[in-house]
Enzyme design. Sequence first.
Site, PDB file in Angstrom:
ATOM      1  CD  GLN A 223     107.877  -9.164  17.292  1.00  0.00           C
ATOM      2  OE1 GLN A 223     109.175  -8.457  17.597  1.00  0.00           O
ATOM      3  NE2 GLN A 223     107.793 -10.024  16.246  1.00  0.00           N
ATOM      4  CG  PHE A 254     110.740  -3.787  13.067  1.00  0.00           C
ATOM      5  CD1 PHE A 254     109.918  -3.659  11.964  1.00  0.00           C
ATOM      6  CD2 PHE A 254     110.876  -2.591  13.644  1.00  0.00           C
ATOM      7  CE1 PHE A 254     109.297  -2.569  11.538  1.00  0.00           C
ATOM      8  CE2 PHE A 254     110.153  -1.461  13.555  1.00  0.00           C
ATOM      9  CZ  PHE A 254     109.518  -1.160  12.261  1.00  0.00           C
ATOM     10  CD  GLU A 258     109.882 -14.593  16.950  1.00  0.00           C
ATOM     11  OE1 GLU A 258     110.318 -14.105  15.734  1.00  0.00           O
ATOM     12  OE2 GLU A 258     109.809 -15.783  16.849  1.00  0.00           O
ATOM     13  NE  ARG A 336     111.294 -18.166   8.277  1.00  0.00           N
ATOM     14  CZ  ARG A 336     110.281 -18.479   7.834  1.00  0.00           C
ATOM     15  NH1 ARG A 336     110.306 -18.353   6.484  1.00  0.00           N
ATOM     16  NH2 ARG A 336     109.413 -19.119   8.237  1.00  0.00           N
ATOM     17  NE  ARG A 368     109.189  -6.010   7.495  1.00  0.00           N
ATOM     18  CZ  ARG A 368     108.658  -4.697   7.577  1.00  0.00           C
ATOM     19  NH1 ARG A 368     109.308  -3.795   7.907  1.00  0.00           N
ATOM     20  NH2 ARG A 368     107.288  -4.706   6.902  1.00  0.00           N
ATOM     21  CB  THR A 468     110.882 -23.472  10.162  1.00  0.00           C
ATOM     22  OG1 THR A 468     111.570 -22.779  11.070  1.00  0.00           O
ATOM     23  CG2 THR A 468     110.845 -22.623   8.911  1.00  0.00           C
ATOM     24  CD  GLU A 740     109.202 -12.557   8.757  1.00  0.00           C
ATOM     25  OE1 GLU A 740     108.279 -13.408   8.695  1.00  0.00           O
ATOM     26  OE2 GLU A 740     110.063 -12.936   9.386  1.00  0.00           O
TER      27      GLU A 740
END
Length: 802
Positions: A223, A254, A258, A336, A368, A468, A740
């Site tokens: 990703q 998902f 990342e 988060r 996700r 964020t 998400e």
Amino acid sequence: MSRTPSQLVDQKEPGELMAPTPGLSGGVRSPSKHDSGPKHVTGEAVYIDDILEPFGTLHLAPGAATIAHGKIVKMDLSKVRSAPGVVCVLTADDVPGVNDVSPAHTHDDPVLPDGIVQFYGQPVFCVAAETREQARNAAKLAHIEYEELPAVLSIEEALEKQQFVAPPHVMAQGDAVSALARAKHRRSGKMEIGGQDHFYLEGQITFAIPQEDGDVLLHCSTQHPSEVQHNIANVLGRPANAVTVEVRRMGGGFGGKETQASQWAALSAIVAVKTGRPAKMRLDRDDDMVMTGKRHDFIVEYDVGFDDDGRICGLDIQYATNCGFSADLSAAICDRAMFHTDNAYYLGDVEIRSYRCKTNLVSNTAFRGFGGPQGMVAIERIIDEIALTLSRDPLDVRIANYYGINDRNTTPYHMTVEDNVLAELTDEIVASSDYRKRRAEIDAFNADSPVIKRGLSITPVKFGISFTTSFLNQAGALIHIYQDGSVHLNHGGTEMGQGLFIKVAQVVAEEFQIDLDRIKITATNTGKVPNTSATAASSGADMNGMAARDAAITIKNRLIAFAAEKYGVAEAAIRFVPGRVMIGDVADVEFADLVKLAYLARVSLSATGYYATPKIHYDRETASGRPFYYFAYGIACSEVMIDTLTGENKVTRVDICHDVGRSLNPAIDRGQIEGGFIQGMGWLTSEELWWNDAGQLRTHAPSTYKIPACSDRPEDFRLELWSSGRNVEKSIHRSKAVGEPPLMLAISVHRAIADAIASVGNGKVIPMLDTPATPEAVLYAVAGVAKGMIARHHDTIAAAGE
Ligand code: MTE
Ligand code: HPA
Ligand code: MOS
């Protein structure tokens, strides 16, 4: 023609478009099918393992540690090296540059560990052989001696030892301590929230192809191509321009790709550069499950105060999170979770603490929702506990706690919620699901049904959109128009099945007013668009759509300036209409013809585009600011049935109303909502990760790890894109991110199961249901409620003096 493209085009307010443009095939708002849909179904879509292998391709296999924590005292790989087909074997010593692929430069993610093993299954060496079978067989022949060190395998133990991957963090508003002391009612509790394996259909894979001068081209399922590029350059001890990363598509990411593609990319890159041969690292499913990080599991402890209406007037909440052995993205993920402690509710005086626990387990990563779901699961359980304590309908307690429009609208991180649509969405779902009537029916059914119990729950979702980490909110694009008017589209976003590529192509089709089939969607490539952010935080379409639109406008402005001059009309008189360009009342030319004329007049038909999300800022020191550009909202009503003797559940009906703003592509959005919901349901009900006392993951295949099957889909599934959906911010064509948020609609299933369990005790005993709500967990909770009833019965008898 040296004019800058500034704001020459009188930019139409993107939100004006309520419906697809008539006469245009595949502009925004049209339900265009996923560009790879037919190829996915026929098997023609090329995934990395489908790329034809050049002659001489090597295949890699990792060699895994067999302890959870300890020193490598001796590593005898002679039998591995002499096994049939083996060409080279890598250890930490073979890393030419920096032995680290940590995403946040915490220097704690070695490609191969140098001396210390940190979790059971950690790859400690890597074999490259002529065939994959040979590499895998050879990897089994290692002889490694360890000196074991104490292994920390639980959150509790890490907390006790104060062993963290990042410092604890606090977020607060008002004074939670005195608010709690003043509260009329008060409850405290603890909840365990399980992790989740990504179970992408395509596992981690990189195919490295050596280039001139020791450079390397990586086909990588990631990703985040730019991060892989930079990491691998560091690992090789080369500049970033020596590494090119390309991603056509992933078979699912998902969040699992990342950051965690880098390690496998690094191993294949080292082998390719070292041997001069193409090198492929494809993890076997079991290895992938053992060796790559998952959704973080949490232990949440809370103390909540509330009034007679169930309104929360004070909350102290603590998250302890299993981050695994290294930091990875854990700090941002735990943040988060804190950002979503409120979900949809005004919490008033609140203190949120987060401990990022370091364990000797695989390093957990993005999944996700990125920590948001864990925060929201906890508050939704708290709300249900309040409702049971006060014998009120949980929906009424939810509504009583919703953020207000003009007051009660500040979050624990001091952001004002300006786009609250919770009340409207709730009215919709209460009506469409017939909630009140079914509530009464279910209560009546349960009163008469001793074994099978039904449960019902409505839960809302409010999810913050933006990374964020503010600087990540930027994107780039590259567009070429060729002489025949066909368009080549590229941007920094990656396609993992979510439909990003088609959405961005629709944005470009709309801008040029050309049919979608004139636009070639091309693989993400670090050589085309540099320094990109991960496709994550659901912001792929928001950001890359804007960047591509920016590039398209640049070219369009050049075409307008050219046409105005050529035909002697004002620029304002030139309009792009489907397939054509109207040049005042002087001429009406086909798009392709205008392009050809512009080329002959030496007008550049290639442009880059860029976008940086406006308005956002956040000061982590004071835990305050506006980290999110806007919020995505949704609401779900789920009905379940449980068998109190087996603990099994069945989801019988689900109603969803989800706000995608003004949808770029309603077909794709529906797919995201369905898929996200089912994935969330799997996390909360059947997917259970289990490690033994040695720290060995024992649920490392579909035989022992149960993701939802087709038959687990709700029998009656009613999904509505909210007809009043809108975005108060100027997002791309006023759409909203959808990747998400829908996952968290599945919390309604968990709460409905808890509701069914509560009926065992006539709603008088609060069920202690953690996640996942497997049959065992449901049975335990049922037994707990039944025991509570007996205890209550004895209390009553005692009180009556019998
Ligand atoms: N949908 C599919 N089919 N496959 C995926 O891997 N990943 C999800 C979501 N939907 C995913 C998916 C996650 S974790 C994110 S952050 C977003 O897609 C990323 O894509 P977007 O920003 O383009 O929505
Ligand atoms: N979401 C996803 N990935 C991220 C984020 C986020 O908020 N922040 C940093 N990486
Ligand atoms: Mo998604 S967890 O932000 O990749």
